[in-house]
Design a protein around this motif. Structure first.
Motif, mmCIF file in Angstrom:
data_model
loop_
_atom_site.group_PDB
_atom_site.id
_atom_site.type_symbol
_atom_site.label_atom_id
_atom_site.label_comp_id
_atom_site.label_asym_id
_atom_site.label_seq_id
_atom_site.Cartn_x
_atom_site.Cartn_y
_atom_site.Cartn_z
ATOM 1 N N GLY A 167 0.790 -1.223 0.000
ATOM 2 C CA GLY A 167 0.000 0.000 0.000
ATOM 3 C C GLY A 167 0.820 1.269 0.000
ATOM 4 N N ILE A 168 2.137 1.152 -0.113
ATOM 5 C CA ILE A 168 3.007 2.329 -0.107
ATOM 6 C C ILE A 168 3.585 2.500 -1.495
ATOM 7 C CG2 ILE A 168 5.054 3.400 0.888
ATOM 8 C CD1 ILE A 168 4.597 1.612 3.348
ATOM 9 N N GLY A 169 3.489 3.697 -2.007
ATOM 10 C CA GLY A 169 4.009 4.038 -3.322
ATOM 11 C C GLY A 169 3.681 5.492 -3.583
ATOM 12 N N ASN A 170 3.388 5.814 -4.814
ATOM 13 C CA ASN A 170 3.020 7.170 -5.152
ATOM 14 C C ASN A 170 2.189 7.126 -6.416
ATOM 15 O OD1 ASN A 170 2.799 9.897 -5.504
ATOM 16 N ND2 ASN A 170 4.948 10.305 -5.144
ATOM 17 N N SER A 171 0.993 7.700 -6.384
ATOM 18 C CA SER A 171 0.128 7.686 -7.553
ATOM 19 C C SER A 171 0.202 8.986 -8.343
ATOM 20 C CB SER A 171 -1.321 7.414 -7.141
ATOM 21 O OG SER A 171 -1.762 8.428 -6.278
ATOM 22 N N VAL A 172 1.064 9.912 -7.943
ATOM 23 C CA VAL A 172 1.217 11.173 -8.651
ATOM 24 C C VAL A 172 2.071 10.937 -9.892
ATOM 25 C CG1 VAL A 172 2.105 13.513 -8.522
ATOM 26 C CG2 VAL A 172 1.005 12.489 -6.538
ATOM 27 N N SER A 191 4.202 12.789 -12.254
ATOM 28 C CA SER A 191 4.907 14.038 -12.510
ATOM 29 C C SER A 191 6.402 13.758 -12.504
ATOM 30 C CB SER A 191 4.570 15.067 -11.420
ATOM 31 O OG SER A 191 5.381 16.199 -11.564
ATOM 32 N N ALA A 192 7.106 14.419 -13.390
ATOM 33 C CA ALA A 192 8.556 14.227 -13.454
ATOM 34 C C ALA A 192 9.256 14.765 -12.216
ATOM 35 C CB ALA A 192 9.111 14.911 -14.698
ATOM 36 N N SER A 193 8.606 15.664 -11.471
ATOM 37 C CA SER A 193 9.239 16.255 -10.298
ATOM 38 C C SER A 193 8.933 15.517 -8.997
ATOM 39 C CB SER A 193 8.807 17.718 -10.163
ATOM 40 O OG SER A 193 7.408 17.785 -9.962
ATOM 41 N N VAL A 194 8.126 14.435 -9.072
ATOM 42 C CA VAL A 194 7.748 13.676 -7.888
ATOM 43 C C VAL A 194 8.340 12.276 -7.990
ATOM 44 C CG1 VAL A 194 5.810 12.753 -6.561
ATOM 45 C CG2 VAL A 194 5.613 14.987 -7.637
ATOM 46 N N THR A 234 10.625 4.280 -1.130
ATOM 47 C CA THR A 234 9.915 4.244 0.142
ATOM 48 C C THR A 234 9.064 2.985 0.255
ATOM 49 O OG1 THR A 234 9.822 6.641 0.113
ATOM 50 C CG2 THR A 234 8.374 5.526 1.647
ATOM 51 N N GLY A 235 8.375 2.614 -0.808
ATOM 52 C CA GLY A 235 7.540 1.423 -0.801
ATOM 53 C C GLY A 235 8.310 0.152 -1.072
ATOM 54 N N GLY A 236 9.452 0.255 -1.707
ATOM 55 C CA GLY A 236 10.263 -0.902 -2.041
ATOM 56 C C GLY A 236 10.853 -0.761 -3.422
ATOM 57 N N ALA A 237 11.197 -1.887 -4.024
ATOM 58 C CA ALA A 237 11.818 -1.861 -5.347
ATOM 59 C C ALA A 237 11.448 -3.110 -6.120
ATOM 60 C CB ALA A 237 13.329 -1.764 -5.209
#
Length: 181
Positions: A57-62, A64-67, A112-115
């Motif tokens: 459940g950890i990741g990023n749904s944004v 954007s090249a800056s995120v 942060t969520g893993g790899a």
């Protein structure tokens, strides 16, 4: 397993991970990064060209090249900073490792969520070898995968792999009654 940048036994490595060989991926019909959620504890959502990967459940749904992505995707040792095009086909794969995060020590700050580490099959010096696989299916689905290993001498070997898949549309466009087109 190579998550610690050296070959180790997955049973004795102190990392929460899922490791799969290329043979396992082929047997389970894992053809894209999106299909990894069928065999590993990750969630991959697809929004067109971009894929968002979450582990636990950890990741990023944004998008954007800056995120930062939140889950690092590494193909053959190269970090893919963008989520654009990560759903390309998986073929001629040696292994895939899903490392639950955070993985900042071995991967970097975008984990942060893993790899997810994807390793292609390397060329070897064991002689001429390779494979050809074909597939036919509904909607005129045609798929061809092939790889060949070519050792040139004791110091140089080359591996060439290719993948091609084509399919007709699932939909048929028809004209309304009384129209000309």
């Amino acid at each position: 397993m190579t998550a610690e940048r050296r070959a180790t036994d997955v049973q004795t490595t102190p990392i929460a991970m899922t490791a799969m060989t290329g043979d396992t991926l082929r047997a389970d019909h894992v053809d894209r990064v999106m299909d990894l959620q069928l065999v590993a504890p990750i969630d991959v959502s697809n929004s067109g060209w971009h894929q968002q990967i979450n582990i636990r459940g950890i990741g990023n749904s944004v998008i954007s090249a800056s995120v930062n992505t939140g889950v690092a995707v590494i193909r053959d040792g190269l970090f893919e900073a963008e989520t654009l095009g990560q759903n390309e086909p998986l073929y001629d794969i040696q292994d895939v490792e899903v490392l639950r995060g955070p993985q900042g020590t071995f991967v970097g700050y975008s984990s942060t969520g893993g790899a997810v580490e994807i390793n292609s099959t390397n060329p070897d010096f064991q002689g001429l070898s390779g494979y050809v696989e074909g597939q036919f299916g509904d909607y005129s689905d045609r798929k061809l995968q092939a790889a060949v290993n070519l050792p040139a001498n004791d110091f140089l070997a080359l591996r060439i792999a290719a993948n091609d898949e084509q399919r007709n549309s699932f939909y048929e466009r028809t004209a309304a009654p009384g129209s000309s087109g």
